[in-house]
Design an enzyme around this catalytic site. Structure first.
Site, PDB file in Angstrom:
ATOM      1  N   ALA A  12       0.838  -1.202   0.000  1.00 36.34           N
ATOM      2  CA  ALA A  12       0.000   0.000   0.000  1.00 36.34           C
ATOM      3  C   ALA A  12       0.871   1.249   0.000  1.00 36.34           C
ATOM      4  CB  ALA A  12      -0.937  -0.012   1.212  1.00 36.34           C
ATOM      5  N   THR A 150       9.396  -2.400  -9.556  1.00 30.99           N
ATOM      6  CA  THR A 150      10.549  -2.512 -10.444  1.00 30.99           C
ATOM      7  C   THR A 150      11.447  -3.608  -9.892  1.00 30.99           C
ATOM      8  OG1 THR A 150      10.383  -0.178 -10.878  1.00 30.99           O
ATOM      9  CG2 THR A 150      12.433  -1.244 -11.493  1.00 30.99           C
ATOM     10  N   LEU A 181       4.990   5.621 -13.113  1.00 35.25           N
ATOM     11  CA  LEU A 181       4.420   6.788 -12.433  1.00 35.25           C
ATOM     12  C   LEU A 181       5.514   7.751 -12.015  1.00 35.25           C
ATOM     13  CD1 LEU A 181       2.045   4.996  -9.886  1.00 35.25           C
ATOM     14  CD2 LEU A 181       1.629   5.625 -12.269  1.00 35.25           C
ATOM     15  N   PHE A 290      19.543  14.507 -10.363  1.00 26.83           N
ATOM     16  CA  PHE A 290      18.252  13.873 -10.112  1.00 26.83           C
ATOM     17  C   PHE A 290      18.226  13.261  -8.721  1.00 26.83           C
ATOM     18  CE2 PHE A 290      20.872  11.039 -12.793  1.00 26.83           C
ATOM     19  CZ  PHE A 290      21.046   9.951 -11.962  1.00 26.83           C
ATOM     20  N   CYS A 294      13.826   6.466  -7.680  1.00 24.00           N
ATOM     21  CA  CYS A 294      13.923   5.546  -8.819  1.00 24.00           C
ATOM     22  C   CYS A 294      15.219   5.595  -9.611  1.00 24.00           C
ATOM     23  CB  CYS A 294      12.769   5.793  -9.782  1.00 24.00           C
ATOM     24  SG  CYS A 294      11.206   5.302  -9.099  1.00 24.00           S
ATOM     25  N   PHE A 295      15.593   6.791 -10.060  1.00 24.16           N
ATOM     26  CA  PHE A 295      16.662   6.864 -11.058  1.00 24.16           C
ATOM     27  C   PHE A 295      17.973   6.228 -10.590  1.00 24.16           C
ATOM     28  CE2 PHE A 295      14.810  10.703 -13.579  1.00 24.16           C
ATOM     29  CZ  PHE A 295      13.844   9.871 -14.088  1.00 24.16           C
ATOM     30  N   PHE A 356      12.756  16.012  -3.097  1.00 27.51           N
ATOM     31  CA  PHE A 356      13.646  15.761  -4.244  1.00 27.51           C
ATOM     32  C   PHE A 356      13.199  16.476  -5.508  1.00 27.51           C
ATOM     33  CE2 PHE A 356      11.731  12.810  -7.293  1.00 27.51           C
ATOM     34  CZ  PHE A 356      10.629  12.349  -6.612  1.00 27.51           C
TER      35      PHE A 356
HETATM   36  C1  UDX Z   1      10.723   9.013 -12.366  1.00 30.10           C
HETATM   37  C2  UDX Z   1      10.202   8.788 -13.791  1.00 30.10           C
HETATM   38  O1  UDX Z   1       9.893  10.054 -14.396  1.00 30.10           O
HETATM   39  C3  UDX Z   1       8.992   7.870 -13.785  1.00 30.10           C
HETATM   40  O2  UDX Z   1       8.564   7.601 -15.117  1.00 30.10           O
HETATM   41  C4  UDX Z   1       9.356   6.569 -13.077  1.00 30.10           C
HETATM   42  O3  UDX Z   1       8.250   5.682 -13.027  1.00 30.10           O
HETATM   43  C5  UDX Z   1       9.867   6.864 -11.676  1.00 30.10           C
HETATM   44  O4  UDX Z   1      10.981   7.767 -11.730  1.00 30.10           O
HETATM   45  P1  UDX Z   1      10.127  10.627 -10.338  1.00 30.10           P
HETATM   46  O5  UDX Z   1      11.334  10.072  -9.658  1.00 30.10           O
HETATM   47  O6  UDX Z   1       8.870  10.729  -9.576  1.00 30.10           O
HETATM   48  O7  UDX Z   1       9.765   9.751 -11.643  1.00 30.10           O
HETATM   49  O8  UDX Z   1      10.496  12.110 -10.811  1.00 30.10           O
HETATM   50  P2  UDX Z   1      10.950  12.875 -12.128  1.00 30.10           P
HETATM   51  O9  UDX Z   1       9.986  13.959 -12.382  1.00 30.10           O
HETATM   52  O10 UDX Z   1      11.247  11.982 -13.240  1.00 30.10           O
HETATM   53  O11 UDX Z   1      12.293  13.596 -11.618  1.00 30.10           O
HETATM   54  C6  UDX Z   1      13.416  12.885 -11.103  1.00 30.10           C
HETATM   55  C7  UDX Z   1      14.498  13.833 -10.673  1.00 30.10           C
HETATM   56  O12 UDX Z   1      15.145  14.431 -11.793  1.00 30.10           O
HETATM   57  C8  UDX Z   1      14.020  15.002  -9.816  1.00 30.10           C
HETATM   58  O13 UDX Z   1      14.939  15.250  -8.788  1.00 30.10           O
HETATM   59  C9  UDX Z   1      13.969  16.146 -10.800  1.00 30.10           C
HETATM   60  O14 UDX Z   1      14.063  17.390 -10.189  1.00 30.10           O
HETATM   61  C10 UDX Z   1      15.179  15.843 -11.654  1.00 30.10           C
HETATM   62  N1  UDX Z   1      15.130  16.437 -13.005  1.00 30.10           N
HETATM   63  C11 UDX Z   1      14.134  16.115 -13.865  1.00 30.10           C
HETATM   64  C12 UDX Z   1      16.147  17.304 -13.410  1.00 30.10           C
HETATM   65  O15 UDX Z   1      17.075  17.599 -12.659  1.00 30.10           O
HETATM   66  N2  UDX Z   1      16.115  17.813 -14.681  1.00 30.10           N
HETATM   67  C13 UDX Z   1      15.132  17.519 -15.565  1.00 30.10           C
HETATM   68  O16 UDX Z   1      15.171  18.020 -16.691  1.00 30.10           O
HETATM   69  C14 UDX Z   1      14.096  16.640 -15.149  1.00 30.10           C
END
Ligand code: UDX
Length: 556
Positions: A12, A150, A181, A290, A294-295, A356
């Site tokens: 959940a 994942t 998402l 980032f 996730c990343f 973040f």
């Molecule tokens: C990400 C993916 O977008 C999503 O598809 C996946 O399922 C999960 O991981 P999320 O981690 O929620 O989603 O955020 P996202 O909006 O992708 O941003 C990730 C990080 O990258 C943030 O810290 C954001 O600020 C940073 N970012 C994003 C940058 O620094 N530059 C950018 O151009 C875009």
């Protein structure tokens, strides 16, 4: 394919909760039960204060969990399905729910392993495996098990083997159906996904199971957007999607380092290259790197996979994306320290933003925490933090994990007021891309997502009532149903508790944009503003008598 009557979502959290709610919304006749072993978590989902904050989520949950009127009670042409719909979303700790399910979605957390073989890069499958053991024990014969979390490539195959060991001779199908998402727009991502990916074993029964799952999605997703692959491709595609997005950010950030040493400005470079249709403009914003859950984790997992296949060059290539990402914060902190001639003793620093990214209170893999840790080594007198979305206890927990003494000595303070945080500060650091911190009005974005939740197939409800009114930026919408044309102006409809859509807007309680005049007025020499997200208009700020330094631009 088989008719589905009951679905169980295990986990959940950020993924399980919203996914279950949207499934329940589009399938009033299916019972959706969300299972979690943490009773507190379940209680939160049953309460008015959901543990996950996503725009639109509350409205959906109120509809399917409480049977609330999504649309209100007056003036509807065909109110039946909206108003009289029963409750079909439930939250529980009782594993008996697994036995009822035709489909079991696995949505438990799969963080990076912090110990033993593969520490720091492999996926920690403890939660997944223990949930899987429960599922193996209770699932009814013929049930379809779906990986939403994942997971490392090859997990579906592993789960198939595990099921045949625990329940020999009992037929099960295992599918991979990764979520895509992004936090802050989970409901939009769920209701209008770019694609839905379904990986199966490729056997006739595997393909049948994939068809059953595809049918579920087809209630609201066009079939052209539903892809069927083998489960390895599907598992790998999830990792690669995130790795490619993160790679773009690290690539542009590597260029920001060059910009800082030359006369180039990284935003100008990004804009210029983004106009090439082959490159495109998204995910090219240079900043502090980032964050988020996730990343970094998915790249580590991809590199670990490559390494375990003996592909060291491939592993090294992807690891470099994470390395570049960390350097970005190092360079930023170093810049701040250098601007104070390497002496922060006695100084007060204010941090605007801790989550973040914007529009979320999620502090996992916060970028601010790295910056704060590095600044604390220089022993400043005070670091005051303001974030419009984060809970103070979450911020403190993150800082406790890297610098407990700074919390105990109250060098780090959390403020619920941006002006108090910045008052008497020698420098203000903007570390989250929140619009609230800009010194210019954010550009109205063009409508990219339609917040219309019900599919075209829905009966002739007045369209205004079909709209989740969290998107204030939607432009005028028109469409026809049964020869009647409807027009809606979301902007008119979308004031809190508006009479037009008769539903409460669930926009988070966000503070207004900060007044930089007020902040600048109360700052102390040398009055530095460090823009870690490249979103402030430096020239305008400098008019207020502060000095500005921006990521990806040479220090003035
Ligand atoms: C990400 C993916 O977008 C999503 O598809 C996946 O399922 C999960 O991981 P999320 O981690 O929620 O989603 O955020 P996202 O909006 O992708 O941003 C990730 C990080 O990258 C943030 O810290 C954001 O600020 C940073 N970012 C994003 C940058 O620094 N530059 C950018 O151009 C875009």
């Amino acid at each position: 394919s088989e008719p589905v009557k009951s679905v169980c979502v295990v986990g959940a959290g950020y993924v399980g909760g919203p996914t279950a709610a949207v499934l329940a919304l589009y399938h009033p006749s299916i019972t959706v039960e969300v299972l979690d072993r943490d009773p507190r978590r379940i209680q939160q989902w049953q309460s008015p204060h959901l543990p996950v904050h996503e725009s639109g989520l509350e409205t959906v949950v109120r509809t399917v969990r409480d049977g609330a009127d999504m649309a209100g009670d007056e003036g509807l042409t065909d109110p039946l399905s909206v108003q009289k719909r029963g409750r079909n979303l439930f939250f529980t700790c009782d594993t008996a729910t697994i036995a009822r399910a035709d489909i079991v979605f696995m949505a438990v957390n799969t963080p990076t392993k912090t110990f033993g073989v593969g520490a720091g890069c492999a996926t920690n499958m403890t939660a997944f495996d223990s949930a899987m053991r429960e599922v193996a024990a209770h699932a009814k014969p013929g049930a379809i098990i779906v990986e939403k979390s994942t997971v490392p490539g090859g997990t579906a195959e592993r789960v198939r083997k595990m099921l045949s060991t625990y329940r020999p001779g009992v037929p099960f199908e295992v599918l991979s159906n990764p979520e895509f998402l992004a936090e802050g727009c989970a409901i939009d991502n769920l209701t209008a996904p770019d694609r839905v990916l379904i990986g199966s074993a490729g056997t006739p029964s595997g393909r049948r199971a994939a068809r059953t799952l595809a049918n579920l999605y087809e209630a609201w997703v066009p079939s052209s957007k539903i892809l069927q692959t083998n489960s390895w491709s599907s598992e790998l595609a999830k990792l690669v999607a995130n790795a490619m997005l993160a790679q773009r950010i690290s690539s542009i950030n590597s260029i920001s380092a060059i910009c800082e040493k030359t006369g180039a400005e990284v935003d100008q470079v990004a804009h210029a290259i983004g106009l090439d249709a082959r490159i495109g403009p998204q995910f090219l914003k240079a900043g502090l790197g980032f964050g988020g859950s996730c990343f970094r984790k998915d790249i580590a997992s991809l590199a670990y996979l490559a390494e375990s296949l003996g592909l060291d060059d491939v592993a090294h290539y992807w690891r470099q994306v994470n390395v570049m990402n960390e350097r970005q914060r190092d360079r930023f902190s170093r810049k701040v320290i250098d601007c104070f001639e390497r002496n922060l003793v006695g100084r007060k620093l204010a941090i605007l933003g801790f989550a973040f990214k914007k529009n979320t209170g999620d502090t996992r893999e916060s970028l601010a925490v790295d910056v704060i840790r590095q600044l604390l080594e220089e022993r400043p007198a005070e670091i005051a933090i303001f974030d419009p979305y984060c809970r103070p206890e979450d911020i403190l927990r993150e800082i406790m994990s890297v610098a407990p003494e700074a919390v105990h000595n109250e060098v780090v303070k959390i403020s619920s007021d941006p002006y108090l945080a910045c008052s008497q500060a020698h420098a203000v650091l903007v570390v989250t891309d929140c619009d609230q911190f800009r010194n210019t009005r954010p550009k109205k974005k063009r409508a990219t997502t339609q917040s219309v939740l019900f599919p075209q197939k829905s009966p002739a409800w007045a369209p205004a009532h079909d709209l989740l009114c969290h998107e204030t930026t939607l432009e005028r919408e028109t469409w026809t149903h049964d020869g009647v044309s409807y027009q809606l102006n979301a902007q008119d409809a979308c004031s809190p508790n508006c009479s037009d859509c008769r539903t409460t807007c669930d926009r988070p309680s966000v503070t207004e944009q900060v007044e930089w005049t007020r902040i600048a007025y109360n700052m102390l020499e040398p009055r530095w503003v460090f823009d870690g997200r490249g979103q402030l208009d430096a020239a305008e700020l400098e008019k207020l008598g502060v000095r500005v330094d921006t990521v990806g631009r040479r220090t003035a």
